[in-house]
Design an enzyme around this catalytic site. Structure first.
Site, PDB file in Angstrom:
ATOM      1  N   GLU A   1      -4.338   7.221   7.272  1.00 18.66           N
ATOM      2  CA  GLU A   1      -5.425   6.649   6.465  1.00 18.66           C
ATOM      3  C   GLU A   1      -5.930   5.355   7.072  1.00 18.66           C
ATOM      4  O   GLU A   1      -7.140   5.136   7.193  1.00 18.66           O
ATOM      5  CB  GLU A   1      -4.923   6.398   5.049  1.00 18.66           C
TER       6      GLU A   1
ATOM      7  N   GLU B   1       2.627   1.660  -3.306  1.00 19.71           N
ATOM      8  CA  GLU B   1       1.745   2.209  -4.326  1.00 19.71           C
ATOM      9  C   GLU B   1       1.703   3.726  -4.242  1.00 19.71           C
ATOM     10  O   GLU B   1       1.734   4.426  -5.254  1.00 19.71           O
ATOM     11  CB  GLU B   1       0.336   1.636  -4.145  1.00 19.71           C
ATOM     12  N   HIS B   2       1.646   4.251  -3.018  1.00 21.08           N
ATOM     13  CA  HIS B   2       1.657   5.704  -2.828  1.00 21.08           C
ATOM     14  C   HIS B   2       2.971   6.307  -3.324  1.00 21.08           C
ATOM     15  O   HIS B   2       2.978   7.309  -4.047  1.00 21.08           O
ATOM     16  CB  HIS B   2       1.502   6.039  -1.343  1.00 21.08           C
TER      17      HIS B   2
ATOM     18  N   HIS C   1       0.833  -1.203   0.000  1.00 22.67           N
ATOM     19  CA  HIS C   1       0.000   0.000   0.000  1.00 22.67           C
ATOM     20  C   HIS C   1       0.868   1.254   0.000  1.00 22.67           C
ATOM     21  O   HIS C   1       0.671   2.174  -0.792  1.00 22.67           O
ATOM     22  CB  HIS C   1      -0.901  -0.037   1.247  1.00 22.67           C
TER      23      HIS C   1
END
Length: 817
Positions: free
Chosen positions: A239, A141-142, A138
């Site tokens: 998040e 990906e950012h 995750h």
């Protein structure tokens, strides 16, 4: 960019979708940097990459200028620009030709979908299989979207928004894959975006500064004050704290982690907040090198020159093994925070039973199980709707419910949320008894026929984002090395299914016995609120933070302060964006697309008919005016829209109505429609939007269903109404945790115009509060009376102000009349 975990197919009548190979399952959790995703993505209700060439896959769905017939000259074994064609499969039911290729040097796989579709789509998918809860795929990906070798600017995706005509741009992380998809109708724009996406995926800068910004960091609360406390910061860190403030997210994660504990599904790919600070920048870079490697689509020369020629074949096993089966069922209990917004504070327990099923690469077996799942839980006529929902023990199906085909092993879950803790065993007994009853009695043939009709209709119903939908639906099975072209051939799967059913009347019952009654790989998950849950989580985070801060030296603290100021400064600096591609005026189409709309009047009502190649599907849209609706009734409009097609009408009770809707249409829906004039904000269109679609042959029964709703809607069953109200309130309350920003924006804008005020009343926190109060009110007869008043106002000819039919033949005007 978003972190996504695909979600189990929605339970109940609100969804008629089937998790068929090309029928999209609804994303379970979406975490995204751009939107708000619920699993592991950048900001965003499913990402992984591979580091070996043969694991990296590029999937495309592109509009083709040459006719599809030209692909008939291609055959397996042909060589094209460094690729070998593995398979060419025409799929008539989807009006496409699929071409599967393998790159000779790297063994990278590419799926090209040729179809007469202007909305070109492209995606790069990687198998990403984390083995811990740090959220590395995750966060990666950012960070991959924070600048690349060719485009060294912060957030090139965001910067491309005003340089592009894209119809979709994002990135997403699921439990075992990461996908970078986009789509555009402009050829130059498509090439530009491909260049940006490929460079981001294969040549990201992966700077430590970006890791600290997007992942996690220690930083002073006030980065200008070295005496302020040192705290955790980071986009993904915060998040995921938001994600797991949701009861649904906690429950969904617990089910998957405990049902598939032996490999990558036993961890949270999005990242657990308490584990994210264990991830290092070096570990992230290593994960990238081990999981991000290439594969290919059309535009083979672009991919070959920009990516593949720089790689050799990399043999690294990132495959996901099948989960070893259990000899005995297991049971898990987890805690969550107490949700003060729910109407009944004593009914906040959730329980579900999950069954591990089959290998997702077995397309036919998975398809049959998907069909059975739909028969079990979808629609008011489903056995679990009758036994669980109509028991009134809970507020609705559990958040994990239905068929889940986003993992290597598929699985099925069913249960209830919003129950009293003392009702858990009763719910579990009901689940067992329902499976036994289905195994003994089977499913009514009319329900099976209705489901097959839904599949036929969904195949013909092709939306503007067809390529993206196809990409997402095929990604999981292809990710695990199945042949993606098999998943496209819906007609072959259905044909085999019908033959098996005809040869064996006990066919579906045998599946139910095998996969549910006799299945020992069965997990029961129970979740109940803990009034000290938030406090305990805060204490754990504080203890971890204290442990890290206590180990800091004076030099470490000075470095943290310096890095905080450097990051803050970098975030505010203006950048030179000239390296990014753009489109010029000469790249635009000079001739606009004109759509002919024929307008006429029938009994004083304006009717628009639009002739389009709709693949034998008829689309119906109608606006009925509600501007003159009394003010005290307007807050009830969303409830009216929600229940109008679920209460029965004419000679049909709600179950019979549900069955006919499923048999002849793609669903009937009502929703409020509020819009203001661009020239006068005080001029507001207030209407209810009715819409449905069906195969051309079923237009008469579709309009008969609408006629019954207009003329003989049933709203007197207060018991049914009360149940639907409670289910709706539970859904809205649970939506706040992942859509809070949208509710905040809507509420803050409510004083700016009349249209915004009405949107807040009808779909904001004001509406949630209103419905919550209604659900706690015992006077259901008064509510039913108000809904009848709304029906009298809006379901009559005098309120109709626009009627539209999009079909393949204008000869339908007489049927419309």
């Amino acid at each position: 960019m978003m972190a996504v975990r695909k979600r189990s197919e929605n339970c109940g009548p609100k969804s008629s979708k089937v998790s068929f190979p090309i029928a999209m399952a609804t994303p379970r959790l979406l975490y995204s940097t751009v939107l708000a995703r619920s699993f592991h993505s950048c900001r965003s209700k499913v990402s992984q990459k591979w580091n070996c060439m043969h694991r990296i896959k590029y999937s495309t769905a592109v509009a083709v200028e040459p006719p599809l017939d030209s692909y008939a000259s291609l055959s397996a074994g042909n060589k094209i620009r460094g690729y070998t064609i593995l398979k060419v499969v025409p799929v008539s039911e989807l009006n496409l030709v699929s071409v599967l290729l393998s790159h000779d040097e790297t063994n990278a796989k590419h799926l090209h979908i040729a179809r007469n579709d202007k909305n070109n789509a492209f995606g790069v998918s990687f198998r990403t299989t984390p083995m811990d809860d740090t959220g590395v795929p995750h966060i990666l990906e950012h960070i991959a979207l924070c600048g690349s070798t060719k485009y060294p600017v912060r957030d090139p995706f965001f910067k491309m928004i005003n340089r592009s005509l894209s119809t979709f741009m994002n990135a997403m992380t699921a439990s075992d894959w990461t996908l970078y998809p986009f789509s555009s109708q402009n050829k130059k724009d498509f090439t530009n975006l491909m260049s940006v996406y490929l460079d981001a995926a294969f040549n990201p800068l992966l700077q430590e500064r970006d890791f600290r910004q997007e992942g996690w960091r220690l930083e002073h609360k006030d980065h200008n004050d070295p005496s302020s406390p040192i705290i955790y910061k980071g986009v993904v860190f915060n998040e995921m704290k938001g994600v797991f403030s949701s009861q649904h997210a906690i429950f969904q994660e617990a089910v998957q982690n405990n049902l598939l504990p032996s490999h990558t599904y036993g961890v949270c790919s999005g990242g657990l907040p308490l584990a994210i600070p264990d991830l290092t920048w070096q570990a992230l870079r290593e994960f990238h090198s081990n999981h991000y490697h290439p594969v290919t689509p059309d535009h083979l020369d672009i991919i070959e020159n920009s990516v593949l020629k720089h790689y050799n074949k990399l043999e690294q096993d990132t495959s996901v093994p099948l989960q070893p089966r259990w000899a005995e069922p297991r049971r898990v209990k987890v805690s969550c925070r107490h949700n003060e917004m729910l109407p009944d504070s004593n009914k906040q327990t959730t329980v579900a039973v999950s069954y591990l099923l089959t290998d997702v690469t077995d397309v036919y077996e998975s398809s049959v199980l998907s069909l059975i799942s739909s028969l079990l839980v979808n629609s008011e006529t489903a056995p679990f709707y009758h036994s669980l929902i109509e028991s009134n023990l809970g507020s609705g199906f559990a958040p994990v419910c239905g068929y889940e085909n986003s993992t290597r092993d598929t699985w099925f879950s069913v249960g209830l949320e919003g129950i009293a803790e003392g009702s858990v065993e009763q719910v579990l007994n009901i689940i067992d008894e329902t499976f036994k009853k289905v195994a003994n009695e089977g499913f009514p043939q009319e329900r099976v026929d209705a489901l097959l009709s839904q599949i036929e209709l969904s195949t013909k119903h092709q939306t503007s984002n067809f390529g993206l939908s196809l990409m997402m639906s095929l990604n999981t099975m292809w990710n695990h090395d199945a042949d993606p072209t098999v998943g496209l051939q819906v007609n072959e799967i259905i044909s085999r299914f019908k033959k098996e059913m005809a040869a064996n009347p006990q066919y579906l019952q045998e599946y139910v016995k095998k996969y549910f009654i006799e299945n020992t790989h069965k997990l029961t998950v129970e979740m109940s609120p803990d009034e000290h849950y938030e406090e305990k989580q805060q204490e754990l985070e504080a203890a971890k933070l204290k442990s890290m801060v206590d180990r800091l030296t004076a030099a470490d603290r000075e470095e943290i302060f310096t890095q905080g100021k450097v990051l803050a400064k970098a975030q505010m600096e203006e950048e030179d964006l000239s390296c990014l591609p753009t489109i010029l005026k000469t790249d635009l189409d000079t001739v606009g697309v004109k759509t002919r709309v024929d307008t006429t009047t029938l009994d004083g009502v304006e009717v628009q008919l639009c002739e389009q190649p709709t693949n034998e599907v008829v689309y119906f849209n109608l606006l009925t005016d509600m501007a003159d609706l009394p003010s005290h009734l307007k807050p009830f409009v969303p409830l009216f829209c929600s229940v109008a097609t679920k209460m029965g009408a004419g000679g049909l009770d709600y179950k019979q109505q549900s069955q006919r809707i499923a048999r002849y249409t793609g669903g009937l829906s009502l929703s409020h429609h509020i819009s203001s004039s661009p020239s006068d904000l005080d001029m507001v269109l207030q209407a209810i939007h009715l819409q449905s679609f069906c195969l051309k042959e079923n237009i008469t029964p579709m309009f008969e269903l609408w006629a019954d709703i207009f003329n003989k809607i049933r709203l007197e069953d207060v018991g049914r109404l009360s149940m639907l109200l409670k289910m709706g309130v539970a859904d809205l309350v649970n939506s706040v945790s992942h859509s809070g920003h949208q509710y905040a924006m809507r509420h803050s804008a409510s004083n700016l115009s009349e249209a915004n005020r009405l949107k807040e009343v009808l779909s904001g926190v004001t509406q949630i509060s209103f419905l919550k109060t209604l659900s706690e009110n015992d006077n259901q007869d008064r509510i039913a009376s108000y809904l009848k008043d709304i029906a009298q106002h809006v379901l009559n000819k005098n309120s109709l102000n626009l009627f539209g039919v999009i079909s393949g033949a204008l000869s339908m005007l007489s049927l419309v009349q």
